[in-house]
Enzyme design. Structure first.
Site, PDB file in Angstrom:
ATOM      1  N   ASP A  25       0.743  -1.093   0.149  1.00 24.44           N
ATOM      2  CA  ASP A  25       0.008   0.151  -0.030  1.00 24.44           C
ATOM      3  C   ASP A  25       0.603   1.352   0.007  1.00 24.44           C
ATOM      4  OD1 ASP A  25       0.629  -0.925   2.668  1.00 24.44           O
ATOM      5  OD2 ASP A  25      -0.640   0.659   3.401  1.00 24.44           O
ATOM      6  N   GLU A  57      -0.095  -1.296   5.690  1.00 24.75           N
ATOM      7  CA  GLU A  57       1.074  -0.807   6.648  1.00 24.75           C
ATOM      8  C   GLU A  57       0.915   0.519   6.909  1.00 24.75           C
ATOM      9  OE1 GLU A  57       4.848   0.658   7.714  1.00 24.75           O
ATOM     10  OE2 GLU A  57       3.727   1.584   5.828  1.00 24.75           O
TER      11      GLU A  57
END
Ligand SMILES: [Zn+2]
Length: 385
Positions: free
Chosen positions: A75, A137
């Site tokens: 991400d 994350e």
């Protein structure tokens, strides 16, 4: 340098997946899964509860304990409200730099690791080489937490991990944790003239803040000897206290937004246990004496575990040998490394590009940094057989 060209084309593909944390990462995970399967890896895709996001875990070499994990997150942070000189989801090369959202944080490392996969696959591997790519994350390491849970359930026990967050290829062996919470206080509204008939949520929140301040002071004396963090003890910050409506109304609701940055897991447990005891033995009984529905509850916003610097760290020794570095440092930002350490692995953070460019408009990774990362992975190949 053909490999660097391969990395560039891989990175261009990865940047083109707009994997902002709020959105699905499945297309990127499938792309990586296909690449890894093509070179013979055993690939697993583990979805989250919504099915919209997934972790990838792929293994080359023998299926046994030990070996190494090359780890990254899929991400990226949003580009909304940022002023980019070029399309953030199209890799753009200029002045020896590759621009694009995620270029350094951290699709650059993922591209380099995937580019090396065919070479690693061709080796007579004695121990497994794993590739881990996680989701979410940036919003609190939720993907890595789920990945760790799955590894534990399946009994997969790698020995070391390299987390390729941008460190300018410096070796990082420690960072504090970052735990964020919102604690909600539910009291009972009433008229300011009759305080005994209400439960003043703001007053209870204030007592909670005062307890946080006491704990903050106590944590100084718990700092480990030779701590290398700045400051070397676990910190607490009360960031917001919100509640109430007007001078003459007993506030029925309040909330405290606070964080702590533990230098050791034991400190976080200490703070949580102290607060739990304070709430269940002091605050809540007093609130419920007036109003049985009153109470306190703490919402976890995110818990990024710290990476504790440890004396014995095979990952540090390995990466020092690979990069020629003669030491390892600590950093003020959090990563997924602490979660892997919590699984019993020895872990370092080391990756291309600078945290200075992460999350900013015109994020880039320099071609030179990517070259250094590839060289590290090339040398890693010589250590795997
Ligand atoms: Zn990152």
């Amino acid at each position: 340098m053909s490999t660097l060209q391969e990395v560039k084309s891989l990175l261009a593909d990865l940047i083109a997946f707009p994997t902002v944390s709020t959105d699905s990462n499945l297309d990127m995970i499938q792309y990586l899964a296909d690449k890894l399967a093509d070179c013979g890896a055993a690939v697993e895709i583990w979805h989250d509860d919504t099915g919209a996001k997934a972790n990838l875990f792929a293994t080359l070499g023998p299926k046994r304990d030990g070996g190494i994990v090359l780890s990254g997150h899929s991400d990226v942070v949003p580009v909304a409200d940022q002023d980019w000189a070029s399309d953030p989801f199209v890799l753009h090369e200029q002045d020896g730099k590759w621009f694009g959202r995620g270029a350094c944080d951290m699709k650059g490392f993922v591209a380099a690791a995937i580019a090396m996969a065919p070479k690693i696959a061709a080796l007579e591997l004695q121990r497994p080489v794993h590739f881990a790519v996680t989701y979410d994350e940036e919003t609190g390491c939720f993907g890595a937490r789920a990945l760790a849970e799955t590894l534990r359930e399946k009994g997969i026990r790698p020995a070391v991990a390299i987390v390729g967050e941008p460190t300018m290829m410096q070796i990082i062996e420690g960072h504090k944790g970052c735990y964020e919470y919102t604690t909600h206080f539910t009291g009972l509204e009433g008229h300011g003239s009759s305080p005994d008939l209400g439960v003043n949520a703001v007053e209870y929140a204030a007592r909670y803040v005062s307890k946080l301040a006491d704990l903050k002071a106590q944590l100084r004396s718990r700092a480990p000897e030779d701590g290398r963090f700045e400051p070397p003890w676990t910190t607490i910050n009360t960031g917001a206290l919100v509640g109430g409506v007007a001078h003459n109304v007993i506030p029925g609701k309040a909330r405290v937004e606070w964080e702590m940055r533990p230098v050791q897991a034991g400190d976080a447990e200490f703070v949580k246990a102290e607060l739990e005891q304070f709430c269940t033995q002091t605050l809540i009984p007093a609130m419920q004496e007036v109003h049985p529905d009153a109470g306190v509850h703490t919402e976890v916003i995110g818990e990024v575990d710290g990476l504790e610097p440890v004396e014995v760290n095979a990952a540090r020794d390995l990466v020092m040998a690979l990069t020629g570095a003669n030491g390892a440092d600590v950093v003020p930002f959090g990563t997924e490394a602490g979660i892997f350490q919590g699984l019993g692995m020895q872990v370092v953070v080391c990756g291309p590009g600078s945290i200075e460019q992460a999350h900013k408009p015109d994020e880039f990774v320099s071609v030179d940094q990517m070259g250094q990362c590839l060289a590290m992975l090339e040398r890693l190949c010589t250590k795997l057989v």
